[in-house]
Design a protein around this motif. Structure first.
Motif, PDB file in Angstrom:
ATOM      1  N   PRO A  83      -6.744  -5.886  17.666  1.00 45.21           N
ATOM      2  CA  PRO A  83      -6.936  -4.562  18.254  1.00 45.21           C
ATOM      3  C   PRO A  83      -5.765  -3.604  18.037  1.00 45.21           C
ATOM      4  N   LEU A  84      -4.531  -4.098  17.998  1.00 48.51           N
ATOM      5  CA  LEU A  84      -3.405  -3.190  17.802  1.00 48.51           C
ATOM      6  C   LEU A  84      -3.470  -2.548  16.426  1.00 48.51           C
ATOM      7  N   GLN A  85      -3.708  -3.353  15.431  1.00 51.17           N
ATOM      8  CA  GLN A  85      -3.838  -2.827  14.069  1.00 51.17           C
ATOM      9  C   GLN A  85      -5.011  -1.855  13.988  1.00 51.17           C
ATOM     10  N   THR A  86      -6.129  -2.227  14.578  1.00 47.90           N
ATOM     11  CA  THR A  86      -7.312  -1.363  14.553  1.00 47.90           C
ATOM     12  C   THR A  86      -7.040  -0.045  15.254  1.00 47.90           C
ATOM     13  N   ALA A  87      -6.341  -0.095  16.382  1.00 47.33           N
ATOM     14  CA  ALA A  87      -6.027   1.125  17.124  1.00 47.33           C
ATOM     15  C   ALA A  87      -5.214   2.093  16.284  1.00 47.33           C
ATOM     16  N   PHE A  88      -4.261   1.575  15.513  1.00 43.24           N
ATOM     17  CA  PHE A  88      -3.455   2.451  14.674  1.00 43.24           C
ATOM     18  C   PHE A  88      -4.234   2.942  13.454  1.00 43.24           C
ATOM     19  N   GLU A  89      -5.167   2.151  12.970  1.00 41.33           N
ATOM     20  CA  GLU A  89      -6.036   2.640  11.901  1.00 41.33           C
ATOM     21  C   GLU A  89      -6.850   3.838  12.393  1.00 41.33           C
ATOM     22  N   VAL A  90      -7.370   3.725  13.614  1.00 46.18           N
ATOM     23  CA  VAL A  90      -8.123   4.835  14.199  1.00 46.18           C
ATOM     24  C   VAL A  90      -7.212   6.043  14.383  1.00 46.18           C
ATOM     25  N   PHE A  91      -5.992   5.800  14.840  1.00 49.48           N
ATOM     26  CA  PHE A  91      -5.028   6.889  15.032  1.00 49.48           C
ATOM     27  C   PHE A  91      -4.799   7.646  13.728  1.00 49.48           C
ATOM     28  N   VAL A  92      -4.558   6.916  12.642  1.00 51.25           N
ATOM     29  CA  VAL A  92      -4.283   7.550  11.349  1.00 51.25           C
ATOM     30  C   VAL A  92      -5.489   8.374  10.886  1.00 51.25           C
ATOM     31  N   ARG A  93      -6.666   7.807  10.994  1.00 54.13           N
ATOM     32  CA  ARG A  93      -7.856   8.540  10.557  1.00 54.13           C
ATOM     33  C   ARG A  93      -8.092   9.779  11.425  1.00 54.13           C
ATOM     34  N   PHE A  94      -7.905   9.643  12.710  1.00 56.55           N
ATOM     35  CA  PHE A  94      -8.052  10.768  13.626  1.00 56.55           C
ATOM     36  C   PHE A  94      -7.077  11.879  13.239  1.00 56.55           C
ATOM     37  N   ALA A  95      -5.818  11.520  13.024  1.00 52.38           N
ATOM     38  CA  ALA A  95      -4.785  12.514  12.735  1.00 52.38           C
ATOM     39  C   ALA A  95      -5.025  13.213  11.408  1.00 52.38           C
ATOM     40  N   LEU A  96      -5.453  12.467  10.384  1.00 51.15           N
ATOM     41  CA  LEU A  96      -5.652  13.066   9.071  1.00 51.15           C
ATOM     42  C   LEU A  96      -6.974  13.813   8.967  1.00 51.15           C
ATOM     43  N   ASP A  97      -7.976  13.377   9.719  1.00 51.92           N
ATOM     44  CA  ASP A  97      -9.267  14.076   9.708  1.00 51.92           C
ATOM     45  C   ASP A  97      -9.244  15.335  10.569  1.00 51.92           C
ATOM     46  N   ARG A  98      -8.368  15.365  11.570  1.00 55.67           N
ATOM     47  CA  ARG A  98      -8.315  16.492  12.514  1.00 55.67           C
ATOM     48  C   ARG A  98      -6.871  16.996  12.624  1.00 55.67           C
ATOM     49  N   PRO A  99      -6.339  17.506  11.524  1.00 53.50           N
ATOM     50  CA  PRO A  99      -4.896  17.809  11.471  1.00 53.50           C
ATOM     51  C   PRO A  99      -4.443  18.884  12.446  1.00 53.50           C
ATOM     52  N   HIS A 100      -5.255  19.922  12.664  1.00 52.36           N
ATOM     53  CA  HIS A 100      -4.835  20.989  13.582  1.00 52.36           C
ATOM     54  C   HIS A 100      -4.756  20.477  15.021  1.00 52.36           C
ATOM     55  N   ALA A 153       4.921  -1.235  20.036  1.00 53.51           N
ATOM     56  CA  ALA A 153       4.129  -0.007  20.112  1.00 53.51           C
ATOM     57  C   ALA A 153       4.904   1.182  19.549  1.00 53.51           C
ATOM     58  N   PHE A 154       6.197   1.254  19.881  1.00 52.81           N
ATOM     59  CA  PHE A 154       7.027   2.363  19.411  1.00 52.81           C
ATOM     60  C   PHE A 154       7.176   2.336  17.896  1.00 52.81           C
ATOM     61  N   ALA A 155       7.331   1.142  17.319  1.00 56.88           N
ATOM     62  CA  ALA A 155       7.449   1.033  15.865  1.00 56.88           C
ATOM     63  C   ALA A 155       6.176   1.520  15.178  1.00 56.88           C
ATOM     64  N   GLY A 156       5.026   1.123  15.726  1.00 64.69           N
ATOM     65  CA  GLY A 156       3.759   1.585  15.152  1.00 64.69           C
ATOM     66  C   GLY A 156       3.592   3.081  15.269  1.00 64.69           C
ATOM     67  N   LEU A 157       3.929   3.627  16.443  1.00 65.50           N
ATOM     68  CA  LEU A 157       3.829   5.079  16.640  1.00 65.50           C
ATOM     69  C   LEU A 157       4.771   5.834  15.710  1.00 65.50           C
ATOM     70  N   SER A 158       5.987   5.341  15.570  1.00 65.68           N
ATOM     71  CA  SER A 158       6.961   6.012  14.717  1.00 65.68           C
ATOM     72  C   SER A 158       6.482   6.053  13.275  1.00 65.68           C
ATOM     73  N   ALA A 159       5.973   4.928  12.792  1.00 63.43           N
ATOM     74  CA  ALA A 159       5.479   4.874  11.415  1.00 63.43           C
ATOM     75  C   ALA A 159       4.264   5.782  11.233  1.00 63.43           C
ATOM     76  N   ALA A 160       3.342   5.716  12.181  1.00 65.21           N
ATOM     77  CA  ALA A 160       2.129   6.525  12.064  1.00 65.21           C
ATOM     78  C   ALA A 160       2.441   8.015  12.135  1.00 65.21           C
ATOM     79  N   TYR A 161       3.235   8.433  13.135  1.00 66.04           N
ATOM     80  CA  TYR A 161       3.600   9.839  13.274  1.00 66.04           C
ATOM     81  C   TYR A 161       4.335  10.337  12.030  1.00 66.04           C
ATOM     82  N   GLY A 162       5.303   9.549  11.565  1.00 62.89           N
ATOM     83  CA  GLY A 162       6.096   9.984  10.430  1.00 62.89           C
ATOM     84  C   GLY A 162       5.287  10.128   9.164  1.00 62.89           C
ATOM     85  N   LEU A 163       4.471   9.134   8.857  1.00 64.06           N
ATOM     86  CA  LEU A 163       3.687   9.174   7.631  1.00 64.06           C
ATOM     87  C   LEU A 163       2.589  10.229   7.693  1.00 64.06           C
TER      88      LEU A 163
END
Length: 204
Positions: A83-100, A153-163
């Motif tokens: 679930p942690l990996q899946t949650a971050f996959e959803v986060f990345v898709r959400f952020a890139l699909d809805r950038p504004h 959690a912080f490491a995942g957030l940092s990587a996701a936010y940064g990328l």
């Protein structure tokens, strides 16, 4: 078209829906109280009975964004083994699909979260659920290995936010939208796996 008739409470609800649509289409800079009033169909002064200023609208839209993100994550993580990996996959898709929308969510300050209850609660709910999934990845119960879970959690957030930020500002090499998502997801997965190896655990 001003003058539309609303039942009690409908202006507030409709305003957030219209604000969300406007921001997703044109970005937060396009949102003004007059533009929102026009979209809702009321005099702009009527909005001030529900929202004291533009910042209050932006905070509520950001809160709705966090609620939608968490809802997408919970749905995707139901029954999965990672679930942690899946949650971050959803986060990345959400952020890139809805950038504004994501950019708006990302730029809300701690002061804004403290000042607007709905936003603070939505952010807290997202972070608390990430902690739940981090504990699962660590095979820890609530109250156990809390520092490790926070670090994960912080490491995942940092990587996701940064990328995602690099991708949104075209600072990554040109890629198709699907390739870009796959690349960012793979990098975030690598960060999570690396953290878990450091912590002596299996893949999240």
């Amino acid at each position: 078209m001003a003058g539309r008739n609303y039942h009690h409470g409908e202006v507030r609800q409709t305003a957030i829906g219209e604000a969300l649509a406007l921001i997703e289409a044109k970005g937060a800079d396009a949102l003004t109280m007059r533009a929102l009033a026009k979209a809702v169909g009321v005099d702009h002064r009527a909005l001030y009975r529900h929202y004291p200023d533009r910042e209050a609208v932006l905070a509520e839209v950001s809160a709705e964004g966090y609620r939608q993100l968490l809802g997408d994550q919970l749905s995707a993580c139901e029954g999965v083994s990672t679930p942690l990996q899946t949650a971050f996959e959803v986060f990345v898709r959400f952020a890139l699909d809805r950038p504004h929308l994501h950019a708006l969510m990302l730029t809300r300050s701690r002061a804004a979260m403290d000042a607007h209850t709905a936003l603070g609660e939505a952010v807290k709910a997202e972070l608390e659920q990430l902690m739940v999934w981090s504990r699962l990845a660590l095979e820890a119960e609530a109250g156990e290995r809390e520092a490790d879970a926070r670090d994960l959690a912080f490491a995942g957030l940092s990587a996701a936010y940064g990328l995602v930020t690099l991708a949104s500002t075209a600072s990554l090499m040109p890629r198709s939208p699907d390739d870009l998502k796959a690349f960012v997801i793979e990098q975030v997965r690598g960060v999570l796996e690396g953290q878990l190896l450091r912590l002596g655990e299996a893949t999240p």
